[in-house]
Design an enzyme around this catalytic site. Structure first.
Site, short mmCIF file in Angstrom:
data_model
loop_
_atom_site.label_atom_id
_atom_site.label_comp_id
_atom_site.label_asym_id
_atom_site.label_seq_id
_atom_site.Cartn_x
_atom_site.Cartn_y
_atom_site.Cartn_z
CB VAL A 1 3.89 0.45 3.60
CG1 VAL A 1 2.92 0.36 4.77
CG2 VAL A 1 4.96 1.47 3.88
N GLY B 1 8.45 3.79 0.67
CA GLY B 1 9.15 4.99 1.10
C GLY B 1 10.63 4.71 1.19
N GLY B 2 11.35 5.70 1.70
CA GLY B 2 12.79 5.54 1.81
C GLY B 2 13.16 4.34 2.67
CG ASP C 1 8.78 12.97 4.36
OD1 ASP C 1 8.54 13.94 3.58
OD2 ASP C 1 8.92 11.81 3.96
CB ILE D 1 -0.95 0.04 1.22
CG1 ILE D 1 -0.20 -0.24 2.52
CG2 ILE D 1 -2.09 -0.93 1.04
CD1 ILE D 1 -1.04 -0.05 3.76
N GLY D 2 2.16 1.08 -0.05
CA GLY D 2 3.00 2.27 -0.09
C GLY D 2 4.46 1.88 -0.14
#
Ligand SMILES: *[C@@H]1O[C@H](CO)[C@@H](O)[C@H](O)[C@H]1NC(C)=O
Ligand SMILES: *[C@@H]1O[C@H](CO)[C@@H](O)[C@H](O)[C@H]1NC(C)=O
Ligand SMILES: *[C@@H]1O[C@H](CO)[C@@H](O)[C@H](O)[C@H]1NC(C)=O
Ligand SMILES: *[C@@H]1O[C@H](CO)[C@@H](O)[C@H](O)[C@H]1NC(C)=O
Ligand SMILES: *[C@@H]1O[C@H](CO)[C@@H](O)[C@H](O)[C@H]1NC(C)=O
Ligand SMILES: *[C@@H]1O[C@H](CO)[C@@H](O)[C@H](O)[C@H]1NC(C)=O
Ligand SMILES: *[C@@H]1O[C@H](CO)[C@@H](O)[C@H](O)[C@H]1NC(C)=O
Ligand SMILES: *[C@@H]1O[C@H](CO)[C@@H](O)[C@H](O)[C@H]1NC(C)=O
Ligand SMILES: *[C@@H]1O[C@H](CO)[C@@H](O)[C@H](O)[C@H]1NC(C)=O
Ligand SMILES: *[C@@H]1O[C@H](CO)[C@@H](O)[C@H](O)[C@H]1NC(C)=O
Length: 822
Positions: free
Chosen positions: A511, A506-507, A622, A503-504
């Site tokens: 996720v 990032g750095g 962020d 669902i995601g």
């Protein structure tokens, strides 16, 4: 109105939910001293100490059973007999079924008989080898509220941890010509989590730090208060304690209004338990009495509790249960102890997992000063200002840290018996030798660990969670706390990291959406193998994260560090990122202006908490619309503060290698100076505000050059005063003009070139709430402007609906003045 109250009261009197104590202590010794008969008081049977018993042993050179020869007084039987100790005193030994934390309660009642006047006694009491009561006698004047009504009875109560399988209680007269006595003794176990070693907030001039060594202290109860309620006797209490009303300690009696609930509290896993505190304490409270015009709209409720003065350390346990709010998240208040800020912006709703009338308590540790009182105040928080100003307290306990002296050193200091001194020194010498050796061994093996612990304490700050008190502790073991989740469970939950569940990204890594074994939906964030963040850093993050809980922050459910995996498991937030609801995604209904404002307010509240809820604020670093998530009720929750750093400044080298943040949201000043402050978050939040208003990306490379960067583009129109030209077409004609003006001015200020010129998150929050009010109550506010009344104006209208109980409080008004002054 009055009759209604009366009816309520009488219902209360008839149906007082009397819960028999559900707690059965593992060890439970009740002794009727100096007697061979049993005596009953408050439904408890005290066994005569002259009768032979399996697990209690009395040893004494010379002890005397004394019976009141003049029993005409109306004292209970328990207090008509006493055991007298002369010469070198005497010892009771109790064999414990299980070691742990105990209550030791001593009852002293003075009478005369057989040539003794108990008022002449002068003696010390040791429990488990520790001196808890020094040179006690009836002239001893400490205001312990624990006394019976009768002045002739003094009850002393101590709480201490016993590690051996027995406990000895020694009564020792101050000298050979003196004597000691006791009428009754209680020794019983308390629930294991009665005193725990984490979560207590240590209050002082240096701010709030965590106090980690509570369970090793010997505590003496000084005050136990049922705030807003009646006296509770051992009959009503799960641990047979006495609670007294708070009235006599109130500094300003008119400052309070008593609240009584007829419902039993909603006990929750992780909160206070019925075993620790009886229902009655949580069913009454004092709240701010705001019905008297003489009182300013904002004030504190203050109690002064007499204590021993001069830097004596105390545990202050405060009990809360929101029985005043009609719905969740209306009550925000501050707690002060000795005028220090002890707990800012308490939000009982989020402390209790969004259940009303759910009891919790918070432990504070504070040193008394020379005034001889501990002052406790509760007052409204700045966060509560627009909706509802209030503050409550349901109960308070004050316990002194006993400055214990060991039995041996006490004896030797008396220089009574040469032999004893000799024996003591030999034994002591050996013990010391053993200790020294042990010390070096322990140091050798655990030196590193200990060092670490000490730095945390001496540095003087530890990020403290919202829970503060030991309620947290129970949570840690339970579902809501810091759970170590086995890797297999995570694999199971995410269908072995099924790509379709992503669902995601990032750095930090991917996720995944997952469902744990207990059907709890979670978001699983898996650190990329070889990701830059080291394991120690990961672990310290977890420690911080696990303590952060707030309605508007996504909370950590657990973590996993098996197989060099670094996995964080968060609560799953149903409706996903705010951005998807603004633009770029199909299938979402456009959000109304009111809802957008509420979302911004929620997110601002979460950020404000991050910035100010800890001694050293936490900077998110962020903020963007994809990091603000919406739950099923569109409540905003700020996410991904996982990689945040705490503190206003961090060392340069660290920053320069790791400028974090997202393009389009990044604070230009931070970029230039590489110095991180909470104002960088404010900048990013300003971009989000424009994003919410204009429903477009913060950076959109496909647009004309001057339009690419939303911050620049919207500031340009804002400065021209024509921002409405670029707002989300859906909103056109639906925003109240003054609301838009307030909102855009706020966003503009957030984007100020220099951090110092930007408002704090608290100010932003305020302005957004104001903008919401302007949207909602255009008419009402206009009335205020036109009536032009003095600053103390109040709107009592709608009071009962709690919509605007006091919106015009000085702050809104000064806003209005401000507007007019321009
Ligand atoms: C006192 O109570 C104990 C425990 O219930 C009992 O064994 C004992 O017989 C009682 N003694 C008297 C004198 O009633
Ligand atoms: C009790 O004994 C202590 C130590 O000898 C003494 O200082 C104190 O004055 C005595 N108190 C009374 C009331 O006699
Ligand atoms: C206290 O009890 C625990 C188990 O409950 C035991 O491990 C420990 O050794 C005991 N301590 C002493 C000093 O007996
Ligand atoms: C013992 O202590 C009492 C009370 O403090 C005091 O009055 C008395 O003088 C002391 N006696 C001796 C022998 O020290
Ligand atoms: C905890 O408190 C006890 C009693 O005051 C003390 O002996 C011990 O050293 C303390 N432990 C730590 C880790 O501070
Ligand atoms: C406490 O217990 C006594 C005795 O049962 C009862 O009369 C009284 O109402 C109780 N008080 C409260 C506040 O529950
Ligand atoms: C105002 O507060 C007092 C308590 O101080 C209370 O007795 C009284 O009923 C309240 N008045 C109104 C109108 O609510
Ligand atoms: C001690 O605390 C009280 C109550 O908080 C305060 O009023 C007083 O000024 C303090 N006194 C000293 C000497 O610090
Ligand atoms: C409440 O008390 C604290 C500490 O004394 C003080 O700083 C604060 O200003 C007070 N709040 C109000 C509204 O009076
Ligand atoms: C504790 O007691 C000892 C000896 O009785 C004394 O020297 C020390 O100052 C006391 N500590 C505190 C904090 O009162």
């Amino acid at each position: 109105m009055k009759t209604q109250k009366l009816i309520k009261l009488s219902i209360l009197l008839i149906f007082i939910p009397f819960s028999l104590s559900s707690f059965i202590p593992i060890n439970n010794f009740l002794l009727n001293c100096g007697s061979n008969t049993n005596a009953s008081i408050f439904n408890r049977l005290f066994i005569g100490d002259s009768t032979k018993q399996d697990s209690i042993f009395l040893s004494s050179h010379k002890s005397i059973s004394l019976t009141n020869q003049n029993p005409s007084s109306n004292l209970p039987t328990l207090y008509q007999t006493a055991r007298i100790f002369t010469n070198n005193g005497g010892t009771y030994k109790f064999i414990l079924r299980k070691n742990g934390t105990l209550f030791a309660r001593f009852h002293f009642s003075s009478f005369k008989g057989h040539g003794f006047d108990l008022k002449d006694a002068n003696f010390s009491v040791f429990v488990g080898g520790k001196l808890v009561l020094r040179n006690f006698n009836f002239h001893f004047k400490i205001s312990s509220n624990n006394n019976n009504d009768d002045d002739d009875v003094i009850i002393k109560e101590f709480i201490l941890k016993v590690v051996s399988n027995f406990v000895e209680i020694v009564f020792r007269p101050v000298n050979d010509s003196c004597f000691g006595f006791v009428n009754a003794i209680e020794v019983f176990s308390v629930p294991e989590d009665f005193v725990v070693d984490y979560g207590a907030r240590f209050i002082g001039p240096y701010g709030v730090v965590e106090y980690k060594n509570l369970s090793n202290q010997v505590l003496e109860t000084i005050h136990r208060i049922n705030v807003g309620g009646l006296k509770l006797t051992p009959f009503n209490d799960t641990l047979w304690r006495t609670w007294i009303p708070d009235k006599e300690f109130l500094v300003f009696k008119d400052s309070v209004k008593t609240v009584v609930s007829t419902h039993t509290p909603n006990y929750q896993k992780g909160g206070a338990t019925r075993e620790i505190v009886p229902d009655n304490v949580y069913m009454t409270a004092q709240e701010m009495n705001r019905n008297q015009s003489i009182l300013a709209s904002k004030f504190n409720i203050t109690w002064n509790f007499p204590v021993e003065n001069g830097g004596v350390r105390h545990l202050v346990r405060l009990h809360f249960c929101d029985i005043v709010s009609p719905s969740l998240n209306l009550l925000y208040f501050n707690v002060y102890i000795n005028r220090y800020s002890a707990y800012k912006d308490v939000d009982l709703s989020s402390l209790t997992f969004h259940t009303l009338a759910s009891p919790i308590y918070v432990d504070f540790v504070v040193d008394s000063n020379d005034s001889g009182v501990i002052q406790i105040s509760v007052g409204p928080s700045d966060l509560s200002s627009s909706m509802r100003i209030n503050a409550i307290l349901n109960g308070a306990e004050i316990m002194k840290f006993v400055n214990v002296t060991d039995l041996d050193s006490h004896v030797s200091s008396q220089k009574t018996r040469f032999l004893l001194v000799l024996v003591c020194s030999i034994v002591g010498g050996i013990v010391i030798l053993v200790l020294v050796i042990a010390f070096f061994l322990v140091r050798l093996s655990r030196g590193k660990k200990k060092l670490k612990q000490r730095t945390v304490e001496s540095v003087g700050w530890t990020p403290l969670g919202v829970f503060g008190g030991s309620s947290l502790s129970r949570m840690s073991e339970g579902y809501f706390g810091l759970n170590k989740i086995p890797f297999v469970d995570i694999k199971l939950a995410t269908n072995n990291f099924d790509k379709s569940l992503i669902i995601g990204a990032g750095g930090f890594g991917m996720v995944y959406k997952g469902v744990l074994k207990d059907n709890v939906k979670v978001a699983v964030k898996r650190g990329m193998p070889g990701s830059r963040q080291g394991l120690p850093e990961f672990q310290s993050e977890i420690t911080i994260l696990s303590k952060i809980r707030h309605r508007h922050l996504v909370s950590l459910v657990g973590f996993c560090e098996e197989n060099s995996e670094m996995i964080l498991v968060y609560e799953y937030v149903e409706k996903g990122p705010l951005r998807n609801h603004l633009y770029g995604s199909e299938g979402f209904e456009p959000l109304s202006w009111k809802r957008r404002l509420e979302i911004c307010i929620g997110a601002a509240r979460g950020l404000h908490y991050l910035h100010t809820g800890f001694t050293q604020g936490i900077i998110h670093r962020d903020i963007k619309s994809t990091n603000i998530l919406l739950d099923e009720n569109y409540v905003a929750k700020v996410a991904d503060f996982g990689l945040s750093r705490s503190g206003p400044c961090i060392d340069e080298t660290h920053v320069s290698t790791n400028v974090k943040g997202s393009f389009g949201y990044l604070d230009p000043e931070y970029f230039r100076r590489q110095q991180l402050t909470d104002k960088s978050d404010v900048y990013s939040f300003g971009v989000v505000l424009f994003e919410v208003l204009c429903a477009r990306h913060a950076v959109d490379p496909q647009l004309d050059r001057e339009q690419v960067n939303l911050a620049e583009w919207s500031l340009k129109w804002q400065k021209k005063g024509m921002l409405e030209r670029i707002i989300d077409p859906y909103l056109v004609g639906k925003i109240n003009e003054s609301s838009l003006k307030k909102f855009s001015e706020t966003a503009e200020k957030c984007l100020a070139e220099y951090g110092v010129d930007r408002p704090s998150m608290g100010d932003v929050l305020w302005n957004l709430e104001y903008s919401l009010q302007l949207q909602e109550s255009d008419q009402e506010v206009n009335e205020i402007i036109h009536e032009n009344r003095p600053r103390s104006i109040r709107i009592e209208r709608d009071y009962d609906n709690n919509i605007y109980s006091d919106i015009s409080a000085t702050k809104v008004f000064s806003q209005l003045m401000h507007r007019e002054g321009r």
